[in-house]
Design a protein around this motif. Structure first.
Motif, mmCIF file in Angstrom:
data_model
loop_
_atom_site.group_PDB
_atom_site.id
_atom_site.type_symbol
_atom_site.label_atom_id
_atom_site.label_comp_id
_atom_site.label_asym_id
_atom_site.label_seq_id
_atom_site.Cartn_x
_atom_site.Cartn_y
_atom_site.Cartn_z
ATOM 1 N N LEU A 49 0.647 -11.804 5.750
ATOM 2 C CA LEU A 49 -0.470 -10.873 5.924
ATOM 3 C C LEU A 49 -1.670 -11.563 6.556
ATOM 4 C CD1 LEU A 49 -0.251 -8.995 2.498
ATOM 5 C CD2 LEU A 49 0.426 -8.113 4.735
ATOM 6 N N SER A 70 -3.212 -7.013 -2.137
ATOM 7 C CA SER A 70 -3.562 -5.599 -1.962
ATOM 8 C C SER A 70 -4.696 -5.435 -0.961
ATOM 9 C CB SER A 70 -3.961 -4.974 -3.302
ATOM 10 O OG SER A 70 -2.875 -4.989 -4.198
ATOM 11 N N THR A 73 -3.431 -6.167 2.523
ATOM 12 C CA THR A 73 -2.579 -5.077 3.003
ATOM 13 C C THR A 73 -3.422 -3.921 3.536
ATOM 14 O OG1 THR A 73 -0.892 -5.662 1.365
ATOM 15 C CG2 THR A 73 -0.723 -3.493 2.383
ATOM 16 N N THR A 102 5.033 -4.626 -1.358
ATOM 17 C CA THR A 102 4.152 -4.629 -0.193
ATOM 18 C C THR A 102 4.891 -4.182 1.064
ATOM 19 O OG1 THR A 102 2.829 -6.426 -1.130
ATOM 20 C CG2 THR A 102 2.638 -6.059 1.234
ATOM 21 N N LEU A 106 4.065 -0.962 3.504
ATOM 22 C CA LEU A 106 3.826 -1.057 4.943
ATOM 23 C C LEU A 106 4.833 -0.201 5.716
ATOM 24 C CD1 LEU A 106 3.135 -4.900 5.296
ATOM 25 C CD2 LEU A 106 1.460 -3.045 5.519
#
Length: 204
Positions: A49, A70, A73, A102, A106
């Motif tokens: 990320l 989080s 993301t 996660t 996504l």
């Protein structure tokens, strides 16, 4: 796979999965056409990320490392906007349940897709297997050719054994008729059992 075919799959909303291929080759093909982030490993998810955000928006890595998964993301989704992001990584079979939370999130966005590869199918846990069903296995012929060799099909060995066993059961339970008719009847009975097993086994 050629670039045009990859783009067709991606634009139709499909994730792509390769068996025993390095998806870095796909990364080199696609990086000039899409936002692409490559990693040889799917973990740690935070590192991927951070790398994606640093590439897309040039955020400072030190500041990004202070954020939670989080937060990273949500920031990534915001920065991607309407652009098309492709996340590529090898070793799909090493995914953990925590990382899957996660990745699944996504994957719920239409403009974020995955191109991955795996090499050890037997290590798939139920969560990883479920996520893999959202992917199209590209080189399925290579997978089938190799994986089928790992499984010994004993079905056709068992059929004759069962038939012979039934033959002796027939001999044991038959009390009338002479020896010749007994043997012929037993052989015919065993043949019928064998043929039935072959028929039903071939249909399964």
């Amino acid at each position: 796979m050629k670039l045009l075919q990859i783009k067709e799959y991606l634009e139709s909303g499909k994730n792509l999965l390769y068996y025993k291929k390095d998806v870095y080759k796909c990364f080199k093909q696609l990086k000039d056409h899409y936002l692409c982030v490559y990693s040889n490993e799917p973990l740690p998810i935070k590192g991927i990320l951070v790398r994606a955000l640093n590439y897309i928006s040039r955020y400072n890595k030190t500041k990004l490392n202070r954020l939670t998964i989080s937060e990273l993301t949500e920031l990534l989704i915001k920065e991607v906007g309407n652009k098309h992001l492709i996340i590529l990584f090898n070793n799909f079979d090493r995914l953990t349940e925590k990382a899957l939370v996660t990745y699944r999130y996504l994957n719920s966005f239409e403009n974020i897709h995955f191109i991955c590869s795996f090499s050890v199918v037997k290590t798939f846990n139920p969560e990883v297997y479920s996520f893999s069903k959202t992917f199209k296995l590209v080189n399925i012929e290579e997978y089938n050719a190799e994986y089928s060799t790992d499984e010994i099909n004993i079905t056709y060995v068992v059929y004759p054994i069962l038939s012979i066993y039934c033959f002796f059961i027939y001999l044991k339970t038959s009390f009338s008729g002479n020896i010749a008719s007994l043997l012929i009847g037993g052989a015919w009975f065993a043949f019928l059992i064998f043929r039935t097993l072959m028929y039903t086994g071939g249909r399964s």
